[in-house]
Design a protein around this motif. Structure first.
Motif, PDB file in Angstrom:
ATOM      1  N   LEU A 191       0.598  -1.125  -0.112  1.00  9.92           N
ATOM      2  CA  LEU A 191       0.159   0.302   0.010  1.00  9.92           C
ATOM      3  C   LEU A 191       0.897   1.472   0.137  1.00  9.92           C
ATOM      4  N   HIS A 192       1.932   1.353   0.646  1.00 10.22           N
ATOM      5  CA  HIS A 192       2.648   2.298   0.936  1.00 10.22           C
ATOM      6  C   HIS A 192       3.414   2.933  -0.185  1.00 10.22           C
ATOM      7  N   LYS A 193       4.036   1.371  -1.238  1.00  9.43           N
ATOM      8  CA  LYS A 193       4.899   1.470  -2.111  1.00  9.43           C
ATOM      9  C   LYS A 193       3.899   1.856  -3.696  1.00  9.43           C
ATOM     10  N   GLN A 194       2.207   1.393  -3.203  1.00 12.10           N
ATOM     11  CA  GLN A 194       1.615   1.867  -4.427  1.00 12.10           C
ATOM     12  C   GLN A 194       1.102   3.661  -3.965  1.00 12.10           C
ATOM     13  N   LEU A 195       0.982   4.245  -2.890  1.00  8.60           N
ATOM     14  CA  LEU A 195       0.494   5.418  -2.137  1.00  8.60           C
ATOM     15  C   LEU A 195       2.174   6.123  -3.074  1.00  8.60           C
ATOM     16  N   ARG A 198       1.889  10.557   5.293  1.00 10.28           N
ATOM     17  CA  ARG A 198       1.262  11.218   6.144  1.00 10.28           C
ATOM     18  C   ARG A 198      -0.343  10.324   6.488  1.00 10.28           C
ATOM     19  N   PHE A 199      -1.230   9.197   5.024  1.00 12.71           N
ATOM     20  CA  PHE A 199      -1.499   8.281   4.826  1.00 12.71           C
ATOM     21  C   PHE A 199      -1.111   7.342   6.109  1.00 12.71           C
ATOM     22  N   LYS A 243      -3.805   7.235   8.915  1.00  7.93           N
ATOM     23  CA  LYS A 243      -4.948   6.488   8.687  1.00  7.93           C
ATOM     24  C   LYS A 243      -4.408   4.960   9.063  1.00  7.93           C
ATOM     25  N   CYS A 244      -3.450   4.260   9.121  1.00  8.25           N
ATOM     26  CA  CYS A 244      -2.727   2.890   9.350  1.00  8.25           C
ATOM     27  C   CYS A 244      -2.727   2.507  10.328  1.00  8.25           C
TER      28      CYS A 244
END
Length: 64
Positions: free
Chosen positions: A27-31, A42-43, A47-48
């Motif tokens: 998810l981090h890589k995609q963001l 920031r996510f 939010k995580c």
């Protein structure tokens, strides 16, 4: 002396969380790819659920 052991334990927990859940996070890589590094960071912080736990542990370390 006891406080020092508590800090060491907290650092171990932080390290374990990072290695288990954050390293290689898809998810981090995609963001990062879609929205940039700042958005992904920031996510993770806001939010995580793992990021929230890390933030809480950091606050505990700052209080000590």
């Amino acid at each position: 002396m006891r406080e020092r052991g508590h800090k060491k334990n907290t650092f171990r927990q932080v390290d374990r969380l990072l290695n288990t859940y954050c390293e290689g996070c898809f998810l981090h890589k995609q963001l990062v790819t879609d929205h940039g590094r700042r958005h992904a960071h920031r996510f993770c912080i806001t939010k995580c659920t793992v990021g929230e736990q890390l933030k809480m542990m950091g606050s505990q370390l700052n209080e000590e």
